[in-house]
Design a protein around this motif. Structure first.
Motif, PDB file in Angstrom:
ATOM      1  N   GLU D  61       0.852  -1.186   0.000  1.00  0.00           N
ATOM      2  CA  GLU D  61       0.000   0.000   0.000  1.00  0.00           C
ATOM      3  C   GLU D  61       0.885   1.232   0.000  1.00  0.00           C
ATOM      4  OE1 GLU D  61      -0.247   1.786   3.244  1.00  0.00           O
ATOM      5  OE2 GLU D  61       1.437   0.491   3.769  1.00  0.00           O
ATOM      6  N   CYS D  62       0.256   2.386  -0.024  1.00  0.00           N
ATOM      7  CA  CYS D  62       1.013   3.625  -0.109  1.00  0.00           C
ATOM      8  C   CYS D  62       0.833   4.467   1.147  1.00  0.00           C
ATOM      9  CB  CYS D  62       0.568   4.417  -1.328  1.00  0.00           C
ATOM     10  SG  CYS D  62      -1.144   4.953  -1.215  1.00  0.00           S
ATOM     11  N   THR D  63       0.116   3.904   2.143  1.00  0.00           N
ATOM     12  CA  THR D  63      -0.186   4.601   3.393  1.00  0.00           C
ATOM     13  C   THR D  63      -1.216   5.712   3.198  1.00  0.00           C
ATOM     14  OG1 THR D  63       2.106   4.151   3.937  1.00  0.00           O
ATOM     15  CG2 THR D  63       0.916   5.439   5.547  1.00  0.00           C
ATOM     16  N   GLY D  64      -1.732   5.831   1.968  1.00  0.00           N
ATOM     17  CA  GLY D  64      -2.730   6.862   1.691  1.00  0.00           C
ATOM     18  C   GLY D  64      -3.989   6.663   2.517  1.00  0.00           C
ATOM     19  N   CYS D  65      -4.361   5.416   2.756  1.00  0.00           N
ATOM     20  CA  CYS D  65      -5.586   5.170   3.512  1.00  0.00           C
ATOM     21  C   CYS D  65      -5.420   5.617   4.959  1.00  0.00           C
ATOM     22  CB  CYS D  65      -5.967   3.690   3.444  1.00  0.00           C
ATOM     23  SG  CYS D  65      -6.304   3.146   1.761  1.00  0.00           S
ATOM     24  N   THR D  66      -4.251   5.325   5.519  1.00  0.00           N
ATOM     25  CA  THR D  66      -3.978   5.764   6.893  1.00  0.00           C
ATOM     26  C   THR D  66      -3.925   7.295   6.936  1.00  0.00           C
ATOM     27  OG1 THR D  66      -2.739   3.764   7.319  1.00  0.00           O
ATOM     28  CG2 THR D  66      -2.355   5.605   8.803  1.00  0.00           C
ATOM     29  N   VAL D 118      -9.757  -6.995  12.607  1.00  0.00           N
ATOM     30  CA  VAL D 118      -8.558  -6.790  11.795  1.00  0.00           C
ATOM     31  C   VAL D 118      -8.876  -5.778  10.708  1.00  0.00           C
ATOM     32  CG1 VAL D 118      -6.876  -7.848  10.237  1.00  0.00           C
ATOM     33  CG2 VAL D 118      -7.695  -9.102  12.234  1.00  0.00           C
ATOM     34  N   VAL D 119      -8.091  -4.735  10.629  1.00  0.00           N
ATOM     35  CA  VAL D 119      -8.223  -3.772   9.546  1.00  0.00           C
ATOM     36  C   VAL D 119      -7.026  -3.998   8.620  1.00  0.00           C
ATOM     37  CG1 VAL D 119      -8.302  -1.339   8.886  1.00  0.00           C
ATOM     38  CG2 VAL D 119      -9.400  -2.099  11.001  1.00  0.00           C
ATOM     39  N   VAL D 120      -7.274  -4.134   7.340  1.00  0.00           N
ATOM     40  CA  VAL D 120      -6.179  -4.347   6.399  1.00  0.00           C
ATOM     41  C   VAL D 120      -6.179  -3.231   5.372  1.00  0.00           C
ATOM     42  CG1 VAL D 120      -5.132  -5.931   4.741  1.00  0.00           C
ATOM     43  CG2 VAL D 120      -6.447  -6.841   6.658  1.00  0.00           C
ATOM     44  N   ASP D 121      -5.031  -2.644   5.136  1.00  0.00           N
ATOM     45  CA  ASP D 121      -4.915  -1.831   3.919  1.00  0.00           C
ATOM     46  C   ASP D 121      -3.743  -2.370   3.108  1.00  0.00           C
ATOM     47  OD1 ASP D 121      -3.089   1.222   4.600  1.00  0.00           O
ATOM     48  OD2 ASP D 121      -3.001  -0.673   5.698  1.00  0.00           O
ATOM     49  N   GLY D 122      -3.895  -2.327   1.800  1.00  0.00           N
ATOM     50  CA  GLY D 122      -2.860  -2.885   0.930  1.00  0.00           C
ATOM     51  C   GLY D 122      -3.237  -4.268   0.431  1.00  0.00           C
ATOM     52  N   VAL D 156      -9.742  -1.975   4.138  1.00  0.00           N
ATOM     53  CA  VAL D 156      -9.813  -0.539   3.906  1.00  0.00           C
ATOM     54  C   VAL D 156      -9.018  -0.188   2.647  1.00  0.00           C
ATOM     55  CG1 VAL D 156      -8.863   1.616   4.781  1.00  0.00           C
ATOM     56  CG2 VAL D 156     -10.302   0.218   6.242  1.00  0.00           C
ATOM     57  N   GLY D 157      -9.650   0.524   1.747  1.00  0.00           N
ATOM     58  CA  GLY D 157      -8.972   0.919   0.511  1.00  0.00           C
ATOM     59  C   GLY D 157      -9.138  -0.144  -0.566  1.00  0.00           C
ATOM     60  N   THR D 158      -9.025   0.303  -1.811  1.00  0.00           N
ATOM     61  CA  THR D 158      -9.281  -0.581  -2.938  1.00  0.00           C
ATOM     62  C   THR D 158      -8.240  -1.695  -3.044  1.00  0.00           C
ATOM     63  OG1 THR D 158     -10.331   1.254  -4.067  1.00  0.00           O
ATOM     64  CG2 THR D 158      -9.710  -0.601  -5.432  1.00  0.00           C
ATOM     65  N   CYS D 159      -6.996  -1.430  -2.589  1.00  0.00           N
ATOM     66  CA  CYS D 159      -5.967  -2.472  -2.674  1.00  0.00           C
ATOM     67  C   CYS D 159      -6.355  -3.687  -1.835  1.00  0.00           C
ATOM     68  CB  CYS D 159      -4.616  -1.943  -2.199  1.00  0.00           C
ATOM     69  SG  CYS D 159      -3.955  -0.647  -3.266  1.00  0.00           S
ATOM     70  N   ALA D 160      -6.788  -3.410  -0.588  1.00  0.00           N
ATOM     71  CA  ALA D 160      -7.161  -4.511   0.286  1.00  0.00           C
ATOM     72  C   ALA D 160      -8.473  -5.135  -0.163  1.00  0.00           C
ATOM     73  CB  ALA D 160      -7.285  -4.010   1.717  1.00  0.00           C
ATOM     74  N   ALA D 175      -0.615  -9.628  -6.991  1.00  0.00           N
ATOM     75  CA  ALA D 175      -1.345  -9.060  -5.859  1.00  0.00           C
ATOM     76  C   ALA D 175      -2.795  -9.520  -5.852  1.00  0.00           C
ATOM     77  CB  ALA D 175      -1.277  -7.539  -5.930  1.00  0.00           C
ATOM     78  N   VAL D 176      -3.294  -9.841  -4.667  1.00  0.00           N
ATOM     79  CA  VAL D 176      -4.701 -10.218  -4.535  1.00  0.00           C
ATOM     80  C   VAL D 176      -5.320  -9.446  -3.385  1.00  0.00           C
ATOM     81  CG1 VAL D 176      -4.397 -12.540  -5.495  1.00  0.00           C
ATOM     82  CG2 VAL D 176      -4.189 -12.166  -3.027  1.00  0.00           C
TER      83      VAL D 176
END
Lengths: 221, 145, 421, 362
Positions: D61-66, D118-122, D156-160, D175-176
């Motif tokens: 991820e890019c930390t953008g969500c955080t 559990v919150v996941v981004d990325g 959280v976020g489209t990546c996750a 990536a999945v």
């Protein structure tokens, strides 16, 4: 995770469109070239009028019905006009379609507003239903009608109806309805060269030949 | 949410046009208010109706205002953005509109109750107030001595 | 040699060209051609829809002249044409179509249906499905020079009578004159006023002319029955005569399909352009009038109307000429509805008039003309085709309207010719 | 972090009155299309909720969500709710690092087994586990391990949620999305690149008070992903009138006309951007003159080009069209030639007919 509707839309915009356009262009050329190559014998009779000029003229003048004919078959004539004009407005003046044409051939023109386009599309649908009704009730049209005619009817009404539903989100997922609209248009494109839809191109040839045959004799066409 | 039309030319005409648009939802809402008022008087149950949860156009808004009318109480609350609480001409029926710090509408409610909860001083806030008052008095005493 | 199914199909194959292919490709089966067809309109029988009459030829085109159709017939989906089909289509192609070409003018996509009927008859005739009366006429014309048999003696007698009536000598087979005059068998046998009229008009106008013993017959059963070999033979007789005599032109008489055969089909049948002109008699009379060489005196006061022969007006382009001539000699001339290019056919052209099997259809079809004549209260009907003239006489009588007088335009001009001026 | 104060204390500390909190809760029920009578219940639940343990995993991820959730310019109630949770592990935010951080995660898992969130981004790489590791543990391994004892997972976020940008063609890392790895736990997808802060906190608030919100086919809370941007766009009237900006600097763009022709994906993108907006309700991409990229949808990066209108083809039709022209013309010539040959054959077979050949003689 995938959005199946989006995948369908992307298939319709991608491979679906590629296939449809390829078949449409290839098929159209095939049918037209096939006719042209067949050619006709040079007419040796000394012309009285101008076959070429009258041929060209007839391509346009034949769009106007002969005096008195409308009342002989009002639904066919008026329904035919409304359908063709309505379909043309809905197809040619919606912004999204202009963007498509611009992308394909690089030309564009101003859009019409939604109310006009939707009125045109709705009238075209009503006209198609009326035309279908005469195909069932009019003995001549019933006798002439084949499976091909119903197929063409269905392929013509589907893009109008699905387009209306997609733009106004009458029901269904917007993305899905847009994909279905595109697929319905692609079905029309694929069927075009193989069905009577070909008249949309070859009418000009037919009218030209008719006009030139009559024109050579100095007769009206 | 209000529609924000940037073009003034179009904006004016559109606003004018929109004020005449009705969805026909005002009447059912008014019926619901009537029933809620009966219920309030019968057993004291308060009801809240979320006007943002159903299609409600400017025309509907006008009808609602016209039928309910203006009441005796109006309060402006400053709660990280303004909030407007007004009793309508029908006592027991309140209009509550919340706005964000930019003045954009956040939510709109009709509350059928004797006193909207949000107007009451909250126990927690009062507790804070008690502490604050005590501190201020202490400060005051410190200054005088 | 005998007519066979295979010869018929072969003849159809020879007829298909780019226009035919474009017509069949363009048809959307709208059925508007039926609204223009006198046989459908007066019978209400949907079988008689013009485009449907071409269905067998459409099948040949589809199965053999399109890649898709070829693929389909390889998969066994192409409808093969049977002897039975051809028999069934006789009524559609010969009995109920005069090739009047109204359908050709109303078709929204521009299909020349009448032209295709002409082509389809090639296949019908070669497969032995032409009406017996037309076959007989073709045999007589080929063997004796005229569809009504050997008319040489009768012609000689008529010429003699005309010379006697007018005092103007008519020289047969005279080389170097302006025009070779042709006549239709109908004019030789039935309408005797034509020759004297022509003699007087041409004398006055200073036009020199002759009649050939080798080719005086203008009609062409080959064109009607739809057989180009026969049509070529018959045209060749006339063209040979004209070339032998070295005339400047041929005058096509008052006959519809004769004008088509001589003027428009002829050069294509023999495969070369003519060195002489072919002019319809009405065209020529109009030209002479314009040049001041044709003057009339007096006028017909009866309430008269004009019947446009399909092959001369709609499919021949001669529309204003007869009306200008009529205005010279009539002062109570009234047009019927649809007169001119969209005139309704008399119901007798294209070989239908000679076809006994079509008598009932012909009778019904004439109801249209009947209503039109009644609508304008016509006392007299003028036309410029001897076969229309013949059909009008026949049908007016059958419809109990024989109080209405009929006349050929050439005869009428002759009647009012100003001999003194 | 375990000793963090409860929400009422936090509010008190930040000078936020309970009235403001009530207003927030009322607005939240409206935003989430919940019955308004639930507002006091939400308030009560948030105030008294046992602070759930939250483990935040950041993968590709890019930390953008955080950034999105933590970078509000003023302390908001959303922040406070976020603060009210027991964020036991978040390698960007936590002070601990290395083994200490991993130990904190393990400890939180053990202490709250079966109950933590559990919150996941990325997104998660699958081609080579070495593409993304934390403390020597591959993302797949960490996700599987952490998810095992989770009550639910918020992607959280489209990546996750869907793989996002790392998943874009040609997807070098394989990536999945979280949902591709974890299949036996409830997963709430909160897509967006990044998601809108209030959407993230509202989902948390909903989960804390009522459990899982109602989700659509793509695992998104219906309350926030039920309508398209196009449905609520203030520029929609221009679309309906057929007024479009043709370029970014033409008169139409200046007049604020519809951006459809500049590739706006509003019609196919489900999000509340047009109504909730960004930066505390200041604006959203279309309002600032840029077409919607469609970031809340799967594969938004590969959906036919950001600046190509939705109605235009996305494939290689030009290549095919040229072939179709050549192929069609060639087939046409071939078809015509077959027809001509057929006709020539018929002409050769033609035997001249004379008038006596018109009848069938047997």
């Amino acid at each position: 995770m995938n959005n199946p509707y989006f995948d369908l839309l992307m298939w319709a915009r991608g491979p679906g469109f590629d296939i449809a356009l390829t078949i449409l262009i290839g098929g159209l050329l095939l049918r037209v070239v096939e006719i042209v190559v067949l050619s006709r014998k040079k007419d040796l009779a000394k012309p009285k009028g101008s076959p070429v000029l009258q041929g060209l003229k007839t391509i346009f003048t034949r769009s106007v019905p002969r005096k008195g004919l409308i009342k002989e078959a009002p639904v066919t004539y008026i329904g035919g006009y409304i359908f063709h004009i309505g379909f043309a407005i809905a197809f040619l003046f919606l912004g999204a379609h202009i963007a498509l044409i611009d992308d394909l051939i690089g030309i564009q023109w101003p859009e019409a507003n939604k109310a006009l386009i939707e009125t045109a599309a709705a009238l075209a649908v009503v006209a198609l239903i009326a035309l279908a009704w005469t195909r069932i009730t009019n003995p001549v049209r019933r006798a002439l009608t084949t499976f091909d005619d119903w197929l063409v009817w269905l392929l013509s009404i589907l893009p109008l109806v699905t387009g209306y539903i997609a733009v106004n989100r009458i029901f269904g997922d917007g993305t899905l309805m847009m994909a279905i609209h595109m697929l319905s248009a692609e079905a029309l494109m694929v069927a075009f060269p193989f069905t009577k839809l070909m008249h949309a191109v070859t009418f000009a040839m037919a009218r030209y030949y008719n006009g030139s045959i009559q024109g050579r004799k100095g007769a009206e066409s | 949410m209000s529609i924000d039309l940037r073009s003034a030319r179009h904006g004016h005409a559109l606003a004018e046009l929109k004020s005449h648009v009705s969805t026909g939802n005002a009447r059912p809402v008014l019926n619901e208010i009537l029933a809620a008022l009966e219920k309030l008087l019968a057993d004291g149950t308060a009801t809240t109706i979320d006007l943002g949860a159903l299609p409600f156009a400017a025309g509907d808004e006008r009808m609602l205002d016209a039928v309910l009318g203006k009441g005796e109480v109006a309060a402006t609350l400053e709660l990280s953005g303004r909030s407007q609480v007004e009793e309508t001409g029908i006592p027991g029926v309140w209009r509550i509109d919340h706005y964000d710090p930019n003045g954009e509408t956040l939510s709109r409610f009709v509350e059928v109750t004797f006193l909207p909860e949000i107007l009451k001083s909250q126990r927690e806030d009062a507790e804070t107030g008690l502490t604050r008052l005590a501190a201020r008095l202490e400060e005051l005493d410190g200054q005088t001595h | 040699m005998t007519a066979t199914l295979e010869r018929g199909l072969n003849a159809l194959r020879e007829q298909i060209d780019a226009p035919v292919a474009s017509f069949f490709t363009s048809c959307v089966s709208c059925g508007l051609c039926a609204e223009a067809c006198i046989f459908y309109k007066e019978t209400g029988d949907p079988e008689l829809t013009p485009i449907h009459k071409l269905d067998l030829m459409r099948r040949v085109w589809s199965n053999e002249y399109t890649l898709f159709g070829r693929a389909k017939s390889m998969l066994g989906m192409g409808h093969k044409i049977t002897e039975g089909d051809l028999t069934k289509w006789e009524r559609l192609v010969y009995d109920s179509c005069t090739m009047c070409g109204r359908c050709t003018l109303v078709c929204p996509v521009g299909n020349d249906i009448a032209m295709m009927i002409r082509k389809m008859r090639e296949g019908m005739s070669s497969s032995g499905h032409a009406p017996a009366e037309l076959v007989g006429a073709a045999e007589r014309h080929s063997d004796y020079g005229s569809p009504m048999g050997k008319l040489h003696t009768m012609l000689a007698a008529k010429i003699k009578a005309a010379e006697k009536e007018t005092g103007i000598p008519i020289e047969m087979d005279k080389a170097g004159v302006d025009y070779l005059v042709l006549l239709s068998a109908q004019e030789i046998v039935e309408y005797s006023d034509v020759l004297p009229a022509l003699a007087r008009i041409f004398k006055k106008a200073g036009v020199t002319w002759t009649i050939s013993n080798e080719g005086f017959e203008a009609t062409n059963v080959g064109v009607q029955i739809g057989n180009r070999d026969i049509a070529r033979n018959l045209v060749s007789m006339v063209v040979g005569a004209a070339e032998k005599l070295g005339v400047k032109g041929i005058i096509s008489p008052e006959c519809g399909h004769a004008y088509q055969a001589l003027r428009w089909e002829g050069p294509n049948l023999i495969g070369r352009s003519y060195d002489f002109e072919v002019v319809h008699i009405i065209e020529l009379l109009d030209r002479l009038a314009a040049q001041g060489k044709l003057k009339t005196k007096g006028k017909d006061h009866t309430r008269l109307t004009f019947h446009d022969p399909c092959q001369i007006n709609r499919r021949g382009g001669i529309n204003k000429e007869p009306r200008r001539l009529l205005d010279m000699v009539a002062d109570n001339f009234i047009e019927t509805e649809d007169a001119g290019t969209m005139n309704w056919c008399c119901g007798g052209g294209g070989g239908v008039g000679a076809n006994d099997r079509a008598a009932d259809l012909r009778f019904k079809a004439f109801n249209r003309k009947k209503r039109q004549f009644e609508g304008v209260g016509a006392e007299k009907v003028v036309t410029m085709c001897a076969y229309c003239h013949h059909t009008l006489d026949e049908q007016l009588e059958l419809h109990n309207m024989d109080s209405i007088e009929t006349q050929g335009l050439t005869e009428m001009i002759g009647e009012y010719l100003d001999d003194e001026a | 972090m375990a000793d963090q104060p409860m929400l009422p204390e936090l509010m008190k500390a930040h000078g936020i009155s309970r009235r403001s909190f009530l207003k927030y809760c009322a607005t939240l029920t409206s935003a989430m299309a919940l019955p308004p009578m639930l507002a006091p219940k939400i308030a009560h639940a948030l105030e008294s909720a046992r602070r759930p343990s939250v483990i935040w995993l950041s993968f590709q991820e890019c930390t953008g969500c955080t950034e999105s959730i933590t970078r509000s310019y003023a302390p908001t109630i959303e922040d406070l709710i976020f603060n009210a949770i027991s964020l036991d592990y978040h390698h960007t935010l936590q002070a601990a690092s290395g083994h200490a951080a991993e130990a904190a995660r393990k400890q939180a898992m053990e202490a709250n087994w079966g109950e933590y969130l559990v919150v996941v981004d990325g997104s998660i790489p699958t081609k080579n586990e070495g593409y993304s590791c934390i403390a020597g543990i591959s993302n797949v391994e960490m996700l599987k391990e952490t998810a095992e004892g989770a009550a639910a997972i918020v992607a959280v976020g489209t990546c996750a949620a869907y793989g996002g940008i790392p998943h874009a063609d040609p997807n070098p890392t394989g990536a999945v999305a979280v949902g591709d790895i974890v299949t036996d736990k409830p997963i709430i997808n909160v897509p967006g690149c990044p998601p809108i802060p209030i959407v993230m906190t509202s989902v948390l608030a909903h989960f804390l008070t009522f459990g899982l919100p109602e989700l659509d086919d793509l695992g998104r809370p219906k309350a926030f992903y039920g309508e398209t941007i196009h449905d609520r766009c203030y520029r929609r009237p221009f679309y309906d009138k057929g007024k479009f900006a043709e370029s970014f600097d033409d008169e139409g763009a200046k007049q604020g006309w519809c951006l459809y022709k500049l590739g706006c994906k509003g019609p196919t993108t489900r999000s509340v951007c047009a109504t909730v907006k960004w930066n505390d309700g200041t604006s959203f991409p279309i309002q600032s003159g840029h077409p919607c990229l469609g970031c809340t949808e799967p594969d938004f990066w590969d959906n036919g080009g950001f600046y190509k209108p939705l109605s235009t083809p996305a494939g290689d039709y030009r290549k095919f069209a040229a072939a179709a022209v050549a192929g069609g013309a060639a087939l046409g010539v071939a078809g015509g030639a077959i027809g001509r040959a057929n006709k020539a054959r018929a002409a050769r077979a033609h035997e001249t007919v004379d008038a006596h050949d018109l009848e069938k003689k047997s």
